[in-house]
Scaffold this motif. Sequence first.
Motif, short mmCIF file in Angstrom:
data_model
loop_
_atom_site.label_atom_id
_atom_site.label_comp_id
_atom_site.label_asym_id
_atom_site.label_seq_id
_atom_site.Cartn_x
_atom_site.Cartn_y
_atom_site.Cartn_z
N ILE A 217 10.19 -8.63 -11.62
CA ILE A 217 10.01 -8.72 -10.22
C ILE A 217 8.63 -8.27 -10.01
CG2 ILE A 217 10.29 -7.91 -7.87
CD1 ILE A 217 13.09 -7.37 -8.73
N GLY A 218 7.82 -9.21 -9.46
CA GLY A 218 6.18 -8.99 -9.53
C GLY A 218 5.71 -8.65 -8.25
N PRO A 219 4.37 -7.74 -8.10
CA PRO A 219 3.79 -7.43 -6.90
C PRO A 219 2.86 -8.63 -6.41
CG PRO A 219 2.81 -6.62 -8.61
CD PRO A 219 3.58 -7.52 -9.31
N TRP A 220 2.09 -8.53 -5.27
CA TRP A 220 1.24 -9.45 -4.91
C TRP A 220 -0.24 -8.89 -5.27
CZ3 TRP A 220 -2.53 -7.08 -2.26
CH2 TRP A 220 -2.06 -5.81 -1.49
N ASN A 221 -0.60 -7.90 -5.63
CA ASN A 221 -1.96 -7.64 -5.88
C ASN A 221 -2.77 -8.17 -7.16
OD1 ASN A 221 -0.55 -5.92 -7.66
ND2 ASN A 221 -2.03 -4.29 -7.52
N VAL B 152 11.93 -14.83 -13.72
CA VAL B 152 10.64 -14.26 -13.06
C VAL B 152 10.57 -14.34 -11.38
CG1 VAL B 152 8.13 -14.16 -13.14
CG2 VAL B 152 9.52 -14.52 -15.12
N LYS B 153 10.55 -13.32 -10.66
CA LYS B 153 10.28 -13.43 -9.23
C LYS B 153 9.17 -12.91 -8.85
CE LYS B 153 10.73 -11.82 -5.85
NZ LYS B 153 9.71 -11.95 -4.73
N PRO B 154 7.79 -14.16 -8.57
CA PRO B 154 6.89 -13.47 -8.37
C PRO B 154 6.78 -12.86 -6.92
CG PRO B 154 6.78 -15.79 -9.04
CD PRO B 154 8.29 -15.46 -8.78
N SER B 155 5.82 -12.42 -6.41
CA SER B 155 5.77 -11.82 -5.01
C SER B 155 5.40 -13.33 -4.19
CB SER B 155 4.63 -10.86 -4.64
OG SER B 155 4.36 -10.70 -3.30
N GLU B 156 6.17 -13.25 -3.01
CA GLU B 156 6.21 -14.00 -1.75
C GLU B 156 4.85 -14.10 -1.13
OE1 GLU B 156 7.93 -11.72 -1.71
OE2 GLU B 156 8.11 -10.98 0.20
N ILE B 157 4.43 -12.62 -1.11
CA ILE B 157 3.11 -12.61 -0.30
C ILE B 157 1.98 -13.16 -0.85
CG2 ILE B 157 1.64 -10.58 0.46
CD1 ILE B 157 4.20 -9.05 0.91
N PHE C 164 10.32 -4.30 -13.07
CA PHE C 164 9.84 -4.22 -11.57
C PHE C 164 8.56 -3.54 -11.55
CE2 PHE C 164 9.16 -2.04 -7.41
CZ PHE C 164 9.26 -2.96 -6.48
N THR C 165 7.58 -4.30 -10.75
CA THR C 165 6.20 -3.74 -10.36
C THR C 165 6.03 -3.98 -9.04
OG1 THR C 165 5.53 -4.83 -12.47
CG2 THR C 165 3.82 -3.96 -10.78
N GLY C 166 5.98 -2.79 -8.24
CA GLY C 166 5.75 -2.72 -6.88
C GLY C 166 5.64 -1.70 -6.17
N SER C 167 6.02 -1.05 -5.06
CA SER C 167 6.03 -0.02 -4.35
C SER C 167 6.86 1.07 -4.56
CB SER C 167 5.96 -0.16 -2.87
OG SER C 167 7.03 -0.61 -2.44
N PRO C 168 6.86 2.54 -4.59
CA PRO C 168 8.15 3.35 -4.92
C PRO C 168 9.13 3.11 -4.07
CG PRO C 168 5.82 4.20 -4.74
CD PRO C 168 5.66 3.14 -4.24
N GLU D 253 7.19 0.05 -12.66
CA GLU D 253 5.75 0.31 -12.59
C GLU D 253 5.50 0.38 -11.14
OE1 GLU D 253 3.61 1.03 -14.69
OE2 GLU D 253 4.74 0.11 -16.74
N LEU D 254 5.26 1.53 -10.57
CA LEU D 254 5.04 1.75 -9.16
C LEU D 254 3.71 2.36 -8.73
CD1 LEU D 254 8.50 3.72 -8.55
CD2 LEU D 254 8.31 1.20 -8.49
N GLY D 255 3.75 2.84 -7.70
CA GLY D 255 2.04 3.35 -7.40
C GLY D 255 2.02 4.81 -6.86
N GLY D 256 1.16 5.10 -6.00
CA GLY D 256 1.17 6.20 -5.26
C GLY D 256 -0.23 6.66 -5.32
N THR E 128 -5.21 -2.19 -6.30
CA THR E 128 -5.14 -2.03 -7.46
C THR E 128 -4.20 -0.68 -7.63
OG1 THR E 128 -6.99 -2.99 -8.00
CG2 THR E 128 -6.11 -1.62 -9.85
N CYS E 129 -3.13 -0.66 -8.36
CA CYS E 129 -2.15 0.54 -8.28
C CYS E 129 -3.01 1.59 -8.72
CB CYS E 129 -1.01 0.06 -9.25
SG CYS E 129 -1.49 -0.38 -10.76
N ILE E 130 -3.92 1.63 -9.66
CA ILE E 130 -4.54 2.75 -10.12
C ILE E 130 -6.08 2.95 -9.81
CG2 ILE E 130 -3.29 3.11 -12.61
CD1 ILE E 130 -5.47 1.24 -13.84
N GLU F 52 0.34 8.26 2.60
CA GLU F 52 0.65 6.87 1.93
C GLU F 52 -0.35 6.40 0.99
OE1 GLU F 52 0.12 3.24 4.73
OE2 GLU F 52 1.00 4.81 5.90
N GLU F 53 0.17 5.49 0.16
CA GLU F 53 -0.92 5.04 -0.82
C GLU F 53 -1.77 4.05 -0.17
OE1 GLU F 53 1.03 2.43 -3.84
OE2 GLU F 53 -0.90 1.90 -4.76
N ILE F 54 -3.00 4.23 -0.16
CA ILE F 54 -3.95 3.31 0.72
C ILE F 54 -3.95 1.79 0.38
CG2 ILE F 54 -6.21 2.97 1.47
CD1 ILE F 54 -6.81 6.10 0.91
#
Length: 473
Positions: A119-123, A145-150, A194-198, A218-221, A251-253, A349-351
């Motif tokens: 599952i992928g994110p949009w960034n 593979v499920k890419p982000s619809e955004i 999964f790559t995306g938000s917590p 694979e999350l963020g923060g 960008t997550c990092i 929150e993550e900006i």
Amino acid sequence: MAIPFSLIDKAYNQQNNFENLQELKNSSVKERLKRINKIANYINEPKNVAKITAALSKDLGKSEEEVTLSEIYPLLLTIKTVTKNLKRWSQDEYLPTPLTMIGLTSSIKYEPKGHVLIIGPWNYPFMLSINPLIYAIAAGNAVIVKPSEIAANTSSLVKEMISEIFPTNEVTVIEGGIEETTHLLAKKFNHIYFTGSPNVGKVVMEASAKHLCSVTLELGGKSPVIIDQTTNIKTTAKKIAWAKTLNCGQTCIAPDYILVKKEVEKDFIAAYKQAITELLDPQNNGINNSAYFGKIINKKNYDRLINLIEDAKEKGALVSDYSLASKENKFIPPVVVANANNSMSIMKEEIFGPLLPIITFESLNDVITQINELPKPLALYIMSKSSKTVDHIIKNTSAGNTMVNELMMNVAHPDLPFGGVNNSGIGKSNGRYSFINFSNERGLMKRKWGTHKFIYPPFNKTIYKLLKIIARV
Ligand code: NAD
């Protein structure tokens, strides 16, 4: 447009049957690399590069250079790494067997997990859908593979690309949002990457628990940058300006917020503003006309970011000029939010945007307290020439990744584990770590000769005494 569930079920069933999974499992390294090469051929083709660039420009306003460097080049690097190492990674690994187990041999067999969902994110919507796919194929799995619809344009390009180069039973793309993902998550997979938000990471983990399916999250923060008085402020500011404005801070990092020694705060803010101009608007045409500064993904995120600025302002932050912000163009310039504190939403929150809150510190204790008050970051950056300071911070905090006097480049190292810890992620990626995510490390023991019947009852007193001596530490 919603994807009929019957189509999702059909694709799932085409992959999820014993014969198909066995065929992929038994495929040779050569066959797997041949599959992976189809991806390399696709992304090396100039007409496809043009399509990828166009989709990412529409979704995120990325320039051709940014697409090459952050969406295509990392995939080529991954393919190189996998091509070079796959034979070694997938070989049975023989281990020495302890003397007490004499007569047995021990090895590890790397077998595919089987059926996996990515599952992928949009960034980084292209790279972060295809990169894990390369490793999943390398390990011998069937993949959905499920890419982000955004990032809708990139999602449909990923669909087009995969349907063109892979049969459905090997790899298939299911497009869609929450509904489609929820339908997929109810199914039994052997691994979910999964790559995306917590927050959504928790949804994925809960769904996977129903089938006791393993996950990589694979999350963020909130990734802090600590700047002390020993660092070169100008160089540091330039590095941060680059990292914070790449992909518009999405960008997550990316550096999320700054912890700066009080005495160098003013110098840092001035140097940061100067660096932004040098990087993105050297001709002074207005940063909104910059070819190298992208846009906010959608109006919902634009509103979210503007609300963060306004909330911080109301609570006493000193906010730099953002009058160029335009909802119509999904544009927000790089904004400095000085005098920030943890009561502001921007620190809760993550900006994921070009806003840079700045908190000052007097002592290293302030730094440690601040970092440990928030969930463990995905990345923690330390800009200091003092190895004592660096060691102290590393010893007293925890983070998925840490860089000293540099930012974000660790993600490109093929052998360095990349990923979060707890709230910022579960599991590590890159190189062999990614291969392992998609593999079952099957422990294998074979009896070559002899027996261990002396450990069965009824016990022989002399042998029992001898065993106690051998087992002594
Ligand atoms: P997101 O969590 O909103 O969405 C990710 C995926 O989950 C999308 O494909 C989406 O369709 C799906 N999804 C969303 N809500 C869902 C729900 N309720 N149920 C099931 N599926 C759902 O994340 P995003 O906004 O696309 O990406 C931004 C986040 O990703 C940030 O937190 C960022 O830090 C993180 N990220 C992490 C990495 C990394 O490598 N650690 C890389 C990129 C992004």
